[in-house]
Scaffold this motif. Structure first.
Motif, short mmCIF file in Angstrom:
data_model
loop_
_atom_site.label_atom_id
_atom_site.label_comp_id
_atom_site.label_asym_id
_atom_site.label_seq_id
_atom_site.Cartn_x
_atom_site.Cartn_y
_atom_site.Cartn_z
N ALA A 380 -0.72 3.38 0.91
CA ALA A 380 0.48 3.22 1.75
C ALA A 380 0.43 4.20 2.93
O ALA A 380 0.84 3.87 4.05
CB ALA A 380 1.74 3.46 0.92
N HIS A 381 -0.08 5.40 2.67
CA HIS A 381 -0.21 6.40 3.73
C HIS A 381 -1.23 5.94 4.77
O HIS A 381 -1.02 6.09 5.99
CB HIS A 381 -0.63 7.74 3.12
CG HIS A 381 -0.55 8.89 4.08
ND1 HIS A 381 -1.33 10.02 3.95
CD2 HIS A 381 0.20 9.08 5.20
CE1 HIS A 381 -1.05 10.86 4.91
NE2 HIS A 381 -0.12 10.31 5.69
N VAL A 382 -2.33 5.36 4.33
CA VAL A 382 -3.34 4.83 5.25
C VAL A 382 -2.73 3.73 6.12
O VAL A 382 -2.94 3.70 7.34
CB VAL A 382 -4.55 4.27 4.46
CG1 VAL A 382 -5.56 3.63 5.42
CG2 VAL A 382 -5.23 5.37 3.66
N ASP A 383 -1.95 2.85 5.50
CA ASP A 383 -1.30 1.77 6.26
C ASP A 383 -0.33 2.33 7.29
O ASP A 383 -0.23 1.82 8.42
CB ASP A 383 -0.55 0.84 5.31
CG ASP A 383 -1.48 0.01 4.43
OD1 ASP A 383 -2.67 -0.13 4.79
OD2 ASP A 383 -1.02 -0.46 3.36
N GLU A 384 0.39 3.38 6.92
CA GLU A 384 1.35 4.01 7.84
C GLU A 384 0.64 4.55 9.07
O GLU A 384 1.08 4.37 10.21
CB GLU A 384 2.10 5.13 7.11
CG GLU A 384 3.18 5.80 7.95
CD GLU A 384 3.84 6.96 7.22
OE1 GLU A 384 4.84 7.49 7.75
OE2 GLU A 384 3.35 7.34 6.13
N ILE A 385 -0.49 5.24 8.84
CA ILE A 385 -1.26 5.79 9.96
C ILE A 385 -1.84 4.67 10.82
O ILE A 385 -1.77 4.72 12.07
CB ILE A 385 -2.39 6.70 9.43
CG1 ILE A 385 -1.80 7.95 8.78
CG2 ILE A 385 -3.36 7.07 10.55
CD1 ILE A 385 -2.82 8.81 8.05
N ARG A 386 -2.36 3.65 10.19
CA ARG A 386 -2.94 2.52 10.92
C ARG A 386 -1.89 1.83 11.79
O ARG A 386 -2.12 1.53 12.97
CB ARG A 386 -3.55 1.53 9.93
CG ARG A 386 -4.30 0.38 10.59
CD ARG A 386 -4.77 -0.65 9.59
NE ARG A 386 -5.74 -0.10 8.64
CZ ARG A 386 -5.50 0.07 7.35
NH1 ARG A 386 -4.31 -0.24 6.85
NH2 ARG A 386 -6.44 0.55 6.57
N ASP A 387 -0.69 1.62 11.23
CA ASP A 387 0.38 0.95 11.98
C ASP A 387 0.84 1.80 13.16
O ASP A 387 1.13 1.26 14.25
CB ASP A 387 1.57 0.65 11.06
CG ASP A 387 1.25 -0.41 10.02
OD1 ASP A 387 0.26 -1.15 10.20
OD2 ASP A 387 1.99 -0.48 9.00
N ALA A 388 0.92 3.11 12.95
CA ALA A 388 1.34 4.00 14.03
C ALA A 388 0.33 4.00 15.17
O ALA A 388 0.71 4.02 16.36
CB ALA A 388 1.53 5.42 13.49
N LEU A 389 -0.95 3.97 14.85
CA LEU A 389 -1.99 3.92 15.90
C LEU A 389 -1.91 2.60 16.67
O LEU A 389 -2.04 2.58 17.90
CB LEU A 389 -3.37 4.09 15.26
CG LEU A 389 -3.69 5.49 14.72
CD1 LEU A 389 -4.97 5.46 13.88
CD2 LEU A 389 -3.86 6.48 15.88
N LYS A 390 -1.68 1.51 15.96
CA LYS A 390 -1.57 0.21 16.63
C LYS A 390 -0.33 0.18 17.54
O LYS A 390 -0.38 -0.34 18.66
CB LYS A 390 -1.49 -0.90 15.59
CG LYS A 390 -2.79 -1.17 14.86
CD LYS A 390 -2.61 -2.29 13.83
CE LYS A 390 -3.91 -2.58 13.11
NZ LYS A 390 -3.74 -3.64 12.07
#
Length: 399
Positions: A380-390
């Motif tokens: 979930a943390h990885v997804d959060e970082i990925r979404d923020a970068l996008k």
């Protein structure tokens, strides 16, 4: 013929030879069930194998002992036979696959056995051991397809039911099938309502395929980090016992095994090899229905080679989302790396490696590629970082 009396006799013979291993409750690993760990990884020689080999050797005649013993092994049976033979003053020759972990090879030598390294896997070592047996006249100590060996392993079943009388299920690794045959025979004889589940590596599913084909079959090849259960062909005797007494046999992947090894290290401070962790992997990844049950996972061995331990831990971290790799396409201009690292830092990620590449073949001349490795909390943390970068306008190519 395997009998409960033979298992009890094995327990009597082995009482001063093997360690009665602890059964430890693990509240952290319990997830809708009560999980207990049968710590055969803390057995003498670091594996349950000493039980079967020591009992088998104890039952040899004086004439047979004078001829010496020979065995084949992926590493743990080798140490069990070597130590048991050393205690009896018997000459031992052990054939091991040349890919066996160095730690297992050296430990076998330390018990005074003559070690023969054979190119290939366990089954190749088995064939070479049979050839040497004919040449030397030694007594062959089979790692699993032998009633005395199975009876020795069955003593674990006696201990389990003594330590936890209301046990609902036990999860056991399967290679050739000797361990689960002994445990299942014993447990079902004393508590027929207790479920017995077997676990194989997905890359070495010889017992799974045999049960599907309704006869022992031989795989063309095996490939798994769980070298202790990388067996192409289960035993004829063990197949029959598994078919009769085991409720279900499932498989786990190498990534799932790695996650279990990591979980055991972090939560229980337990070091297990791949084969020793498959039972916990089956529980962690819900391969068997154990909801609301008291379950014992047999940690069959702890002899993992330290040279591959770091790779296994890395695989486990990736599987758990504790480590993430990302590839990001950037415009080649000042400040881009600062923006990326600022987003990751703000969200609590930790950048552990950076590779900035201007020479990627499929990128524009004015672009570059950023390869990052991150420490994260979970998926979930990885997804959060990925979404923020996008959201910030960065194009994630991979990860």
């Amino acid at each position: 013929m395997l009998t409960l009396d033979k298992v009890y006799h094995a327990a009597f013979v082995l009482k001063n030879t093997v360690r009665r291993t602890d059964l430890i409750y693990s509240p952290v690993l319990s997830d809708g069930y009560e999980l207990y760990l049968k710590t055969e990884n803390l057995q003498l020689t670091g594996s349950f194998k000493l039980r079967g080999s020591a009992y088998k050797i104890s039952q040899l005649t004086s004439e047979e002992k004078s001829r010496g013993v020979i065995a084949c092994s992926a590493g743990n049976h080798a140490q069990g036979v070597a130590l048991a033979a050393q205690r009896e003053g018997i000459r031992a020759t052990i054939c091991l696959p040349d890919g066996a972990p160095i730690s297992k090879v050296e430990a076998t030598k330390s018990y005074g056995a003559d070690v023969v390294l054979v190119p290939g896997v366990y089954d190749d070592a088995y064939n070479r051991a049979l050839e040497l047996q004919q040449e030397q006249g030694s007594v062959f100590i089979h790692p699993f397809n032998d009633e005395d060996v199975i009876a020795g392993q069955g003593t674990i079943g006696l201990e389990l039911l003594d330590q936890l009388p209301d046990l609902d299920a036990v999860i056991v690794p399967i290679g050739g099938g000797g361990l689960i045959s002994g445990i299942a025979f014993t447990v079902k004889a004393l508590n027929p309502n207790c479920k017995v589940y077997g676990v194989q590596a997905a890359g070495a599913p010889s017992m799974v395929e045999s049960l599907r084909e309704h006869k022992p079959i031989e795989l063309s090849d095996v490939a798994t980090i769980a070298d202790g259960i990388a067996v192409k062909h289960p035993g004829d005797l063990t197949y029959e016992l598994v078919n009769q007494y085991v409720d279900e046999v499932v498989t786990v992947t190498d990534d799932e095994i790695s996650s279990a090894i990591l979980a055991l290290m972090e939560t229980q401070k337990m070091v297990t090899e791949g084969a020793g962790a498959v039972s916990v992997a089956a529980a962690m990844f819900h391969k068997v229905d154990i909801r609301g049950k008291k379950v014992a996972c047999v940690l069959s061995g702890g002899n993992i080679d330290v040279t591959i331990l770091s790779r296994v831990i890395t695989r486990g971290l990736l599987k758990a989302g504790r480590v993430a790799n990302m590839t990001i396409a950037l415009a080649d201009k000042p400040g881009q790396l600062t923006q990326v690292s600022g987003i990751i830092s703000r969200l609590g990620g930790n950048v552990v490696s950076v590779h900035h590449d201007r020479g990627e073949e499929n990128t524009a001349v004015t672009s570059c590629v950023l390869h990052l490795s991150l420490e994260t909390r979970d998926h979930a943390h990885v997804d959060e970082i990925r979404d923020a970068l996008k959201t910030a306008g960065f194009h994630i190519v991979a990860g």
